[in-house]
Design a protein around this motif. Structure first.
Motif, PDB file in Angstrom:
ATOM      1  N   UNK A  28       7.714  -7.143 -21.205  1.00  0.00           N
ATOM      2  CA  UNK A  28       8.894  -6.559 -20.864  1.00  0.00           C
ATOM      3  C   UNK A  28       9.503  -6.575 -19.586  1.00  0.00           C
ATOM      4  N   UNK A  29       8.679  -6.537 -18.620  1.00  0.00           N
ATOM      5  CA  UNK A  29       9.088  -6.390 -17.155  1.00  0.00           C
ATOM      6  C   UNK A  29       9.134  -7.841 -16.467  1.00  0.00           C
ATOM      7  N   UNK A  30       8.208  -8.748 -17.076  1.00  0.00           N
ATOM      8  CA  UNK A  30       7.999  -9.909 -16.524  1.00  0.00           C
ATOM      9  C   UNK A  30       8.104 -10.796 -17.660  1.00  0.00           C
ATOM     10  N   UNK A  31       9.689 -11.419 -17.817  1.00  0.00           N
ATOM     11  CA  UNK A  31       9.486 -12.253 -18.935  1.00  0.00           C
ATOM     12  C   UNK A  31       9.032 -13.668 -19.011  1.00  0.00           C
ATOM     13  N   UNK A  32       8.752 -13.898 -17.671  1.00  0.00           N
ATOM     14  CA  UNK A  32       7.912 -15.366 -17.546  1.00  0.00           C
ATOM     15  C   UNK A  32       6.842 -15.455 -18.291  1.00  0.00           C
ATOM     16  N   UNK A  33       5.986 -14.513 -18.397  1.00  0.00           N
ATOM     17  CA  UNK A  33       4.722 -14.386 -19.075  1.00  0.00           C
ATOM     18  C   UNK A  33       4.832 -14.614 -20.438  1.00  0.00           C
ATOM     19  N   UNK A  34       5.949 -14.500 -20.894  1.00  0.00           N
ATOM     20  CA  UNK A  34       6.402 -14.304 -22.510  1.00  0.00           C
ATOM     21  C   UNK A  34       6.771 -15.782 -22.729  1.00  0.00           C
ATOM     22  N   UNK A  35       7.879 -16.192 -21.823  1.00  0.00           N
ATOM     23  CA  UNK A  35       8.372 -17.684 -21.952  1.00  0.00           C
ATOM     24  C   UNK A  35       7.347 -18.713 -21.782  1.00  0.00           C
ATOM     25  N   UNK A  36       6.196 -18.620 -20.882  1.00  0.00           N
ATOM     26  CA  UNK A  36       5.437 -19.729 -20.510  1.00  0.00           C
ATOM     27  C   UNK A  36       4.239 -19.435 -21.244  1.00  0.00           C
ATOM     28  N   UNK A  37       3.799 -18.431 -22.360  1.00  0.00           N
ATOM     29  CA  UNK A  37       2.694 -17.777 -22.764  1.00  0.00           C
ATOM     30  C   UNK A  37       1.797 -19.155 -23.435  1.00  0.00           C
ATOM     31  N   UNK A  38       2.317 -20.057 -24.088  1.00  0.00           N
ATOM     32  CA  UNK A  38       1.766 -21.375 -24.614  1.00  0.00           C
ATOM     33  C   UNK A  38       1.217 -22.149 -23.400  1.00  0.00           C
ATOM     34  N   UNK A  39       1.685 -22.198 -22.302  1.00  0.00           N
ATOM     35  CA  UNK A  39       1.445 -22.872 -21.179  1.00  0.00           C
ATOM     36  C   UNK A  39       0.012 -22.245 -20.552  1.00  0.00           C
ATOM     37  N   UNK A  40       0.190 -21.007 -20.433  1.00  0.00           N
ATOM     38  CA  UNK A  40      -0.842 -20.439 -19.804  1.00  0.00           C
ATOM     39  C   UNK A  40      -2.058 -20.450 -20.686  1.00  0.00           C
ATOM     40  N   UNK A  41      -1.791 -20.253 -22.081  1.00  0.00           N
ATOM     41  CA  UNK A  41      -3.034 -20.242 -22.956  1.00  0.00           C
ATOM     42  C   UNK A  41      -3.668 -21.653 -22.977  1.00  0.00           C
ATOM     43  N   UNK A  42      -2.917 -22.691 -22.981  1.00  0.00           N
ATOM     44  CA  UNK A  42      -3.473 -24.139 -23.154  1.00  0.00           C
ATOM     45  C   UNK A  42      -4.200 -24.487 -21.735  1.00  0.00           C
ATOM     46  N   UNK A  43      -3.660 -24.098 -20.393  1.00  0.00           N
ATOM     47  CA  UNK A  43      -4.177 -24.265 -19.276  1.00  0.00           C
ATOM     48  C   UNK A  43      -5.534 -23.559 -19.128  1.00  0.00           C
ATOM     49  N   UNK A  44      -5.512 -22.372 -19.417  1.00  0.00           N
ATOM     50  CA  UNK A  44      -6.612 -21.610 -19.428  1.00  0.00           C
ATOM     51  C   UNK A  44      -7.852 -21.966 -20.136  1.00  0.00           C
ATOM     52  N   UNK A  45      -7.563 -22.352 -21.351  1.00  0.00           N
ATOM     53  CA  UNK A  45      -8.481 -23.077 -22.408  1.00  0.00           C
ATOM     54  C   UNK A  45      -8.982 -24.286 -21.874  1.00  0.00           C
ATOM     55  N   UNK A  46      -8.358 -25.340 -20.989  1.00  0.00           N
ATOM     56  CA  UNK A  46      -8.608 -26.355 -20.874  1.00  0.00           C
ATOM     57  C   UNK A  46      -9.699 -26.207 -19.566  1.00  0.00           C
ATOM     58  N   UNK A  47      -9.176 -25.196 -18.510  1.00  0.00           N
ATOM     59  CA  UNK A  47      -9.910 -25.001 -17.502  1.00  0.00           C
ATOM     60  C   UNK A  47     -11.410 -24.374 -17.908  1.00  0.00           C
ATOM     61  N   UNK A  48     -11.444 -23.423 -18.912  1.00  0.00           N
ATOM     62  CA  UNK A  48     -12.628 -22.736 -19.306  1.00  0.00           C
ATOM     63  C   UNK A  48     -13.548 -23.815 -19.821  1.00  0.00           C
ATOM     64  N   UNK A  49     -12.933 -24.819 -20.739  1.00  0.00           N
ATOM     65  CA  UNK A  49     -13.707 -25.902 -21.116  1.00  0.00           C
ATOM     66  C   UNK A  49     -14.113 -26.840 -19.983  1.00  0.00           C
ATOM     67  N   UNK A  50     -13.472 -27.117 -19.133  1.00  0.00           N
ATOM     68  CA  UNK A  50     -13.919 -28.043 -17.774  1.00  0.00           C
ATOM     69  C   UNK A  50     -15.097 -27.062 -17.145  1.00  0.00           C
ATOM     70  N   UNK A  51     -14.695 -25.915 -16.881  1.00  0.00           N
ATOM     71  CA  UNK A  51     -15.703 -25.245 -16.097  1.00  0.00           C
ATOM     72  C   UNK A  51     -17.199 -25.194 -16.874  1.00  0.00           C
TER      73      UNK A  51
END
Length: 877
Positions: A337-360
């Motif tokens: 509610x304070x930082x709308x960018x984390x809402x708007x880019x939620x799908x991107x955040x989750x996809x990047x994190x998942x990819x990086x977890x698998x890569x790691x």
């Protein structure tokens, strides 16, 4: 003192200073608009241009108030070990650029602390600079007793940007947490290293300009720069002893409790891991939401290190598999509610994190193999610090994990050597970047910043016209201001206004000419080295140019049109990629030139030929609809509310420029564009590739360049068709048939060579001698490496008992010698590696290998017989 949530404190602070006349402004991106900073690490970063009066603040307000998201990783190894250190934190701030100063700031700080937060007055303590009698009197007038005010020296209460530049005294406010938190010393007071007196607010009075001789010259205006750590204040208001026990952080820790089955405050080791994951998950989420992607350098390296550190601590807790999306869910709920960018880019955040977890996961296995190999080769019982550091830095292994694995093998780790490597890395990091608010000022003061302060921003009229009459405001040569440039000289020219677009946002700068009677300058590039100041790089072709001259600035029209086609096309491709691949696609960089365009975007795998074709089809469909472009200015808030796409890393003011192609594409952009999509002609994607983890790149051409590209493709296709003696549309089919025929032929040839080799082996086995084991020394020309090994396999299978061979071959004029032996031959004294080193010089070559097999290539085929004779001599044959 009543309990307050983090959200309540944040809103009360912003509302308080808004009511005093400050303008509430949003947090700036974690990607700072400042080359000296890796990440935004303080609230004042976005206001530097106002402090320096490079840019004037809105006169309707007395200052600004913000809550700034910050990331600091200077002390990453300390995070989680104390209750104060966080990598991500929120900094409450209020800033004045000459409108109010000490009296107002101190009064408002005291009012907010005692009346809004209702902090007990007797628990508040204040520090001031030792010579700042004025501030002491202000606090006393507000009702602060003298025994609650301390004077501290320059190290504690005088803020400097560096040896020179803006500086001034500061006054800090402390909260007394009580003797239970203290050191027990009767002299304990604010400034002590213990935790009794907790500093929560720093008021900086920036009023001087430090000179090289150490004197303090008054600044034109007296400024205010304050910062209050939100998490630290939340700990005070919630009566807890640590930032990690505040409402937001405690909720994130509970995610780790649920996933791991561990309970917080039951075990020191698991508590540390729970705190680190809770902290790092916020940093990772906000960094990706602001457009930072994992990489091996810069911000991306910081992100990757934080993410991998969180994963390693999850493993210590027994959490297996991908898990960080659970934290993203909680962060979106707690802070979206304070930082709308984390809402708007939620799908991107989750996809990047998942990819990086698998890569790691892959990297972890590589690290485990690296450590296993190092332990296998280890002589002694101590693993060197450099190896432990490589595991930590390259593979993400915390040294504790390395120590645990080593302990199972009764091996210790050289911690001193490891720490020495860590210290070296920290020194490199400090040398490479200035990652604090004070150092951030150091980029100001160059020739271009001086010109910007003196002349102001350059008026840009190039959206509407490509020529303009203007005054030459400044001339620069070799980084210094000069009166003029003569014919043949190169330098820079600053105009009062210009139609030339300065390189920005991926779009290259304009070229053209600057002319007057008897004067002609060739403009070879246009840049904005100081934000708002347009600088023309020129070569004087005729006459000489002076400051004060009136000139005619003329943009290369054809080149500009080609650039605008490509720029508008990047917008269409962006929208088409999102339509075909998904909403996680975000722009991650671009290049827009006159001859081509390049577009980088977030995606997690290579595009298929079908996807590339579909993106082309969608974009060309929009182009051929001849949609009129609608370009207008609006407020940033209205643009966001209407769903306009903003690009990662861009810095936007209150008023933004929206570029629309019908309903298909709507983006914030300051670049140059066509009036109608039909002007693009058509677009052709010429390549798609990877440029880093989770980032893909397409390159494309438009208009006449696209036509030229297709003509070249057609010409090549026609030439291939003629050589294959088929129609242009049958080339693929005929090529496939030919390749299949070649494949069959090569298989037959390989089989024939194998049969020939088997036949020749019998001949060479007749020359076999017994040197304690069967040995064949032979020259068999025409063999490649695979055939050499195959020949040895055949020989070995036909020898009466395990033996060895030395085979020389010359293939296409290149000599190669191979020596090979069975384990039994090696046990009897055969050593292929040593033998090859001994005889390879005869063919002017070198090589080596293991005792069981070695090989050498050379430059002198005529020496092959001598090499084999040397092998025979080795065995006394």
């Amino acid at each position: 003192m009543k309990y307050m949530t983090t959200a309540e404190i944040r809103e009360k602070y912003l509302s308080f200073f808004e009511e005093k006349g400050c303008k509430r402004m949003p947090s700036s991106s974690l990607i700072p608009d400042d080359p000296s900073l890796l990440l935004t690490s303080a609230g004042m970063v976005q206001f530097k241009p106002y402090f320096l009066h490079v840019k004037e603040f809105d006169p309707a307000y007395i200052g600004s108030t913000t809550v700034q998201k910050c990331v600091r990783t200077n002390d990453i190894d300390i995070i989680g070990t104390t209750g104060r250190h966080l990598s991500f934190f929120e900094m409450l701030g209020n800033f004045s650029f000459g409108k109010y100063f000490k009296d107002e700031m101190c009064a408002w700080a005291y009012e907010f602390a005692t009346e809004v937060l209702e902090l007990p007055k007797e628990k508040l303590y204040f520090t001031v600079f030792e010579n700042d009698d004025e501030t002491i009197e202000i606090w006393k007038k507000l009702g602060v007793s003298e025994d609650h005010i301390s004077r501290l020296g320059e190290d504690d209460n005088f803020w400097r940007a560096g040896p020179t530049g803006p500086c001034g005294p500061c006054s800090e406010i402390y909260f007394d947490q009580g003797p239970d938190f203290g050191c027990g010393s009767p002299d304990c007071a604010p400034g002590c290293d213990c935790d009794r007196f907790l500093e929560f607010w720093n008021c900086v009075f920036t009023q001087y300009d430090g000179q090289e001789d150490g004197t303090l010259a008054p600044l034109p205006t007296k400024n205010i720069d304050t910062g209050m750590g939100l998490e630290r204040m939340a700990a005070i208001m919630q009566g807890v002893q640590s930032n990690y026990e505040t409402d937001v952080m405690r909720d994130l820790i509970s995610v780790g409790e649920r996933l791991s089955g561990k309970s917080y405050k039951e075990n020191a080791e698991s508590d540390l891991s729970l705190r680190i994951i809770a902290d790092h998950s916020r940093s990772v989420t906000f960094m990706i939401a602001d457009g930072i992607l994992p990489s091996n350098e810069g911000r991306g390296y910081v992100l990757r290190r934080l993410l991998r550190r969180a994963v390693m601590h999850a493993h210590k807790l027994g959490i297996e598999g991908a898990f960080l999306s659970n934290y993203v869910d909680a962060i979106v709920r707690l802070m979206g509610h304070v930082y709308p960018e984390v809402v708007d880019n939620r799908e991107l955040v989750e996809r990047v994190i998942l990819s990086e977890e698998e890569r790691f996961g892959v990297t972890l296995r590589q690290g485990q193999a690296y450590l296993a190999d190092a332990l296998e080769k280890l002589e002694g019982t101590v693993l060197d610090g450099a190896t432990a550091f490589t595991l930590h830095d390259t593979y993400g292994f915390p040294v504790e994990i390395t120590e645990e694995i080593c302990a199972d093998a009764n091996i210790t780790v050289d911690k001193e050597g490891f720490e020495a490597c860590m210290d070296q890395q920290r020194e490199r990091a400090r040398a490479a970047t200035k990652d604090d608010a004070e150092a951030a000022w150091s980029t100001y003061g160059g020739i271009h910043d001086d010109l910007l302060k003196e002349l102001g921003a350059t008026g840009f009229v190039g959206y509407d016209r490509l020529t303009a009459t203007a005054e030459v405001k400044a001339v620069v040569k070799d980084g210094k201001r000069v009166e003029s440039l003569a014919q043949g000289e190169e330098g820079e020219v600053v105009l009062g206004l210009t139609p030339f677009y300065a390189e920005m946002g991926g779009e290259v700068g304009d070229t053209g000419t600057i002319e007057a009677e008897g004067i002609k300058l060739q403009v070879v590039d246009t840049k904005a080295p100081a934000k708002g100041l347009v600088v023309h790089s020129v070569k004087v072709v005729e006459g000489s140019v002076h400051a004060g001259d009136t000139v005619r600035a003329i943009v290369d029209e054809l080149r500009r049109k080609r650039i605008t086609r490509n720029h508008t096309c990047t917008h269409l491709l962006h929208a088409a990629l999102r339509e075909v691949l998904g909403d996680h696609v975000k722009q991650a960089g671009s290049y827009v030139g006159p001859d081509r365009l390049r577009f980088d975007f977030t995606h997690f795998e290579g595009m298929t030929a079908e996807q590339i074709s579909e993106v082309e089809r969608v974009a060309n469909n929009v182009i051929m609809q001849a949609l009129p472009m609608n370009i207008y200015e609006t407020s940033l808030d209205e643009a966001r509310e209407s769903g306009v796409t903003g690009l990662f890393g861009e810095k936007y003011g209150d008023v933004v420029r929206v570029v629309e192609a019908g309903e298909f594409s709507r983006e914030l952009c300051g670049g140059c564009h066509v009036a109608n999509t039909a002007e693009i002609g058509f677009v052709k994607i010429v390549s798609e590739s990877s440029v880093g983890a989770n980032v893909r790149r397409i390159e494309a051409v438009t208009s006449f360049d696209a036509l030229d590209y297709m003509n070249k493709v057609e010409s090549e296709l026609k030439e291939a068709a003629a050589q294959l003696k088929v129609s242009m549309f049958d080339v693929s089919e005929r090529t496939a048939a030919n390749l299949e025929a070649i494949k069959v032929f090569e298989a037959e040839q390989k089989q024939a060579k194998k049969a020939a080799a088997e036949g020749s082996v019998a001949e060479y086995l007749e020359s076999m001698v017994d040197v304690g084991y069967p040995l064949v020394i032979a020259r068999i020309d025409g063999l490649d490496s695979g055939a050499l090994r195959n020949t040895w396999d055949i020989m070995r299978s036909r020898m009466p008992k395990p033996g060895a061979c030395v085979i020389g071959t010359v293939n296409d004029g290149k000599p190669v010698i191979m020596a090979a032996g069975t384990d039994e031959a090696v046990a009897a004294g055969f050593n292929a590696g040593a033998l090859i080193k001994e005889i390879a010089s005869n063919i002017k070559g070198g090589g080596g290998g293991k005792p069981t097999m070695a090989q050498a290539g050379g430059k002198d085929a005529e020496g092959m017989d001598a090499a084999l004779d040397a092998a025979r001599a080795h065995f006394n044959l």
